[in-house]
Design a protein around this motif. Sequence first.
Motif, PDB file in Angstrom:
ATOM      1  N   VAL A 285      42.017  43.069  42.272  1.00  0.00           N
ATOM      2  CA  VAL A 285      43.469  43.036  42.126  1.00  0.00           C
ATOM      3  C   VAL A 285      43.964  44.476  42.157  1.00  0.00           C
ATOM      4  CG1 VAL A 285      45.415  42.213  40.765  1.00  0.00           C
ATOM      5  CG2 VAL A 285      43.223  41.001  40.676  1.00  0.00           C
ATOM      6  N   LYS A 286      44.715  44.834  43.195  1.00  0.00           N
ATOM      7  CA  LYS A 286      45.135  46.225  43.357  1.00  0.00           C
ATOM      8  C   LYS A 286      46.245  46.625  42.396  1.00  0.00           C
ATOM      9  CE  LYS A 286      43.777  46.375  48.230  1.00  0.00           C
ATOM     10  NZ  LYS A 286      44.225  46.606  49.627  1.00  0.00           N
ATOM     11  N   ASP A 287      47.070  45.682  42.000  1.00  0.00           N
ATOM     12  CA  ASP A 287      48.153  45.949  41.055  1.00  0.00           C
ATOM     13  C   ASP A 287      48.227  44.782  40.089  1.00  0.00           C
ATOM     14  OD1 ASP A 287      50.381  46.779  39.682  1.00  0.00           O
ATOM     15  OD2 ASP A 287      51.799  46.417  41.312  1.00  0.00           O
ATOM     16  N   ALA A 288      47.388  44.819  39.048  1.00  0.00           N
ATOM     17  CA  ALA A 288      47.273  43.700  38.117  1.00  0.00           C
ATOM     18  C   ALA A 288      48.543  43.568  37.286  1.00  0.00           C
ATOM     19  CB  ALA A 288      46.071  43.910  37.210  1.00  0.00           C
ATOM     20  N   LEU A 289      49.215  42.423  37.411  1.00  0.00           N
ATOM     21  CA  LEU A 289      50.436  42.196  36.637  1.00  0.00           C
ATOM     22  C   LEU A 289      50.136  42.155  35.147  1.00  0.00           C
ATOM     23  CD1 LEU A 289      52.189  39.508  38.868  1.00  0.00           C
ATOM     24  CD2 LEU A 289      52.548  41.975  38.841  1.00  0.00           C
TER      25      LEU A 289
END
Length: 386
Positions: A208-212
């Motif tokens: 996940v490149k930008d984990a929420l």
Amino acid sequence: MIKKASYHPRRITTLLAVLTTGMGLISAPQARADENESNLKISGFMSLVAGRTSSTTLPADYAGPTSIDGHACPCYTADWGNAGVYTDSLSLRPESRAGIQLKYVLTPQFNLVGQVVVRGSDTSPNLQWAYASYMPSKNWEFQLGRKRIPLYFYSDFQDIGMSYPWVGVPPELYGWEATNYNGASVRYRTMVGDTNLAIGLFGGKETVKDALYDRLFYNSKTRVEWNNLVGADLEASQGGVTARAVYMQTDVRSTNALVGLNDKAKLRAYGLATNVDLDNWFVLTEVTQLTRDFDSGYKITAPAYTVGAGYHYGDWTPFLNYASYKEKTSNSQMYAPQSYQRWSLTLRYDLGIRSALKAQVDRNKDVTRNFGGNVTVMRLSYDQLF
């Protein structure tokens, strides 16, 4: 004849069949019984959720952030995996979502499935499912591609509000930095006497490149990698009782250059769900424990559970639920643990076989007084299957 897409334990399997065959009331082997029927099945779902907090307080000794992902505290995180946060301003963003699913039936045994979801908290289309499924017999099923990590009882259909009594699945259990995986799974189904058994094995990885999830803690992008993910689950059902046990482990690495984050940990998870359907009355329970052993020399253990009871009266269903999440750490200097307790009361009204209205009131207690504060949350939702 199915009267409604219900969340009762005995009817979960029926609902899954409906969702994976174009929302039609047929099973997979029957999908091509009619030669004039299209091989391509298109279905969808939507949940429109509005909510806000009230009766909010930050204790005098509150030691947490004054804002979470840009939302002023006191506040309530309803969806950790997708950074869905409520404040005292009415909002549709935290939990509203819509999805479309495509299933292409190549043969009665082989099909392709894809699912894309758009959320109020993240309007970019997100690929949830993209896998091939092969059933050489009624007992065996092999799948290859992208799927949900089957860590929880409702993991496969947690976005589909029609499938459970709450407005949203309990955040004390559901929602981590990775919810999908790319890999393979195998499932075996059989009967032992009067008991239905299903045994599953799964494995793969996820990046996940930008984990929420991490957006709740940091103001910049965090890259998360779950590697060497393996797990197994066993589900048994007889009459009105369904029980499911699961084990999963994976190697986790989280990096964020702007805040100097570079954590590595071994994650292990255990879970047990036991649901009882007594026709009008029903009880839903689930307990999990996640443990992270960090390379830097400390460990976090997080037991969590939910238990609820409801009564099905015609199209109306009142449901009372309690949930708890409690972290324990081997080094409080390196990590400050979090703990929450929450009561909720939900009233659901089924408009028909494919839609429902829900109203829910939650009272969430920030036990460790370090993430969000004590809040009362009021939510209304409209769920629809297409």
